[in-house]
Design an enzyme around this catalytic site. Structure first.
Site, mmCIF file in Angstrom:
data_model
loop_
_atom_site.group_PDB
_atom_site.id
_atom_site.type_symbol
_atom_site.label_atom_id
_atom_site.label_comp_id
_atom_site.label_asym_id
_atom_site.label_seq_id
_atom_site.Cartn_x
_atom_site.Cartn_y
_atom_site.Cartn_z
ATOM 1 N N ASP A 60 -0.048 9.483 -0.171
ATOM 2 C CA ASP A 60 0.502 8.195 -0.587
ATOM 3 C C ASP A 60 0.578 7.237 0.600
ATOM 4 O O ASP A 60 0.362 6.030 0.457
ATOM 5 C CB ASP A 60 1.888 8.404 -1.198
ATOM 6 C CG ASP A 60 2.464 7.127 -1.781
ATOM 7 O OD1 ASP A 60 1.681 6.206 -2.080
ATOM 8 O OD2 ASP A 60 3.692 7.048 -1.954
ATOM 9 N N ASP A 63 -3.277 6.203 1.678
ATOM 10 C CA ASP A 63 -4.006 5.194 0.904
ATOM 11 C C ASP A 63 -3.537 3.783 1.243
ATOM 12 O O ASP A 63 -4.335 2.839 1.259
ATOM 13 C CB ASP A 63 -3.921 5.468 -0.606
ATOM 14 C CG ASP A 63 -2.508 5.368 -1.159
ATOM 15 O OD1 ASP A 63 -1.578 5.040 -0.401
ATOM 16 O OD2 ASP A 63 -2.327 5.638 -2.364
ATOM 17 N N GLY A 64 -2.252 3.630 1.542
ATOM 18 C CA GLY A 64 -1.760 2.321 1.963
ATOM 19 C C GLY A 64 -2.339 1.895 3.294
ATOM 20 O O GLY A 64 -2.723 0.727 3.486
ATOM 21 N N ARG A 68 -4.963 -1.374 4.043
ATOM 22 C CA ARG A 68 -4.754 -2.417 5.047
ATOM 23 C C ARG A 68 -5.877 -2.423 6.084
ATOM 24 O O ARG A 68 -6.370 -3.486 6.470
ATOM 25 C CB ARG A 68 -3.394 -2.219 5.730
ATOM 26 C CG ARG A 68 -2.199 -2.457 4.813
ATOM 27 C CD ARG A 68 -0.892 -2.391 5.584
ATOM 28 N NE ARG A 68 -0.647 -1.055 6.128
ATOM 29 C CZ ARG A 68 -0.010 -0.083 5.488
ATOM 30 N NH1 ARG A 68 0.436 -0.284 4.247
ATOM 31 N NH2 ARG A 68 0.177 1.088 6.050
ATOM 32 N N THR A 74 -5.687 -3.937 -3.505
ATOM 33 C CA THR A 74 -5.946 -4.475 -4.842
ATOM 34 C C THR A 74 -4.737 -4.247 -5.737
ATOM 35 O O THR A 74 -3.929 -3.341 -5.493
ATOM 36 C CB THR A 74 -7.166 -3.795 -5.488
ATOM 37 O OG1 THR A 74 -6.915 -2.377 -5.613
ATOM 38 C CG2 THR A 74 -8.420 -4.012 -4.668
ATOM 39 N N ASP A 81 -1.066 3.534 -7.566
ATOM 40 C CA ASP A 81 -0.181 4.210 -6.622
ATOM 41 C C ASP A 81 1.212 4.386 -7.218
ATOM 42 O O ASP A 81 1.793 5.478 -7.168
ATOM 43 C CB ASP A 81 -0.117 3.399 -5.328
ATOM 44 C CG ASP A 81 0.686 4.102 -4.252
ATOM 45 O OD1 ASP A 81 0.340 5.246 -3.904
ATOM 46 O OD2 ASP A 81 1.654 3.505 -3.746
ATOM 47 N N ASP A 85 3.049 7.924 -8.395
ATOM 48 C CA ASP A 85 4.359 8.305 -7.838
ATOM 49 C C ASP A 85 5.358 8.634 -8.934
ATOM 50 O O ASP A 85 6.044 9.665 -8.903
ATOM 51 C CB ASP A 85 4.917 7.177 -6.965
ATOM 52 C CG ASP A 85 4.152 7.004 -5.676
ATOM 53 O OD1 ASP A 85 3.435 7.939 -5.284
ATOM 54 O OD2 ASP A 85 4.255 5.919 -5.074
#
Length: 259
Positions: A60, A63-64, A68, A74, A81, A85
């Site tokens: 998690d 991917d963030g 960036r 998107t 995401d 979660d």
């Protein structure tokens, strides 16, 4: 199919990006696969399940970062995401509700709070802030704690990670009950004829599969952060409700002026 493909329009060809194949979204798909695999092993294989579930949660953060770094943020990815979660946490809490039936109402309440607070917050952001507004853009004037939670990546990571760690610790504790042991099979022979998929049979199969020392330590250490995360969920729900109510009042005033 590459993430960027050529689309012909007359004599010219212009690139069209495939959002579904962006790297952060590919990581999101892998999170879902790992989560589903962890659910498969959840009833009777605590170590395998915990490993798969933990990797899914750690991705998690990856991917963030990828979104960036690669400039591939998107709205689809943000929703993917969030939904991942919510669903993975809810599935784990459903298991805990069955593993600790006396506390099932607590786990049911946590599921409801988590789902409701995030849905209300997302809806309020879209309805009041516009379609281009991110749910993570919370002004300090609205809520200092939500602003800190969503804008400080360290705080966000620690709250989310330790919240999941607490529930994983509870999951592991369901396999280290001091009240049950394989020796009970000889004392209660009727259990041998029980449905192997019944709650009693599964509880007996889980009993004393692992030592409870480490899970207890993890649960105690992560408990305060888990409680903080639930407080943030309550604040998020209340603030989103008030924001929507303020919007309704403003809309009603505008309608009265036009009459």
């Amino acid at each position: 199919m590459p993430a960027t493909e050529k689309v012909s329009r007359g004599k010219d060809a212009e690139p069209r990006e495939n959002i579904y194949l962006f790297v952060p979204n590919l990581i999101g798909y892998s999170r879902i696969i790992l989560a589903v695999a962890s659910l498969y092993y959840m009833p009777l294989h605590p170590r395998t399940c915990s490993l798969l579930y933990s990797i899914s949660c750690l991705l998690d953060a990856l991917d963030g970062y990828a979104a960036r770094y690669l400039d591939q943020s998107t709205r689809f990815g943000a929703v993917l995401d969030m939904v991942t979660d919510r669903c993975t946490t809810a599935c784990l809490l459903v298991f805990l509700a069955s593993a600790f039936p006396r506390w099932s109402i607590v786990f049911q309440g946590l599921i409801a709070l988590d789902m409701a607070s995030h849905y209300m917050h997302m809806y309020a952001t879209l309805a009041m802030g516009g379609s281009d507004e991110s749910h993570k853009n919370v002004d300090k004037s609205r809520s200092f704690i939500l602003n800190l939670y969503y804008t400080n990546r360290t705080v966000l990571f620690l709250c989310c990670a330790l919240n999941e760690v607490f529930f994983i610790a509870l999951y592991l504790l369901s396999f280290s009950s001091p009240l049950l042991s394989p020796g009970l099979l000889e004392q209660v022979p009727q259990i041998k004829q029980a449905n192997p998929y019944s709650a009693a049979a599964l509880e007996l199969a889980r009993a004393n599969k692992m030592d409870s020392t480490v899970p207890w330590i993890i649960a105690i250490v992560s408990f305060p952060v888990m409680m903080l995360k639930q407080i943030i969920n309550v604040v998020q729900l209340v603030k989103a409700s008030r924001w929507l109510a303020e919007g309704d009042l403003e809309a009603r005033r505008e309608r009265k002026k036009t009459r």
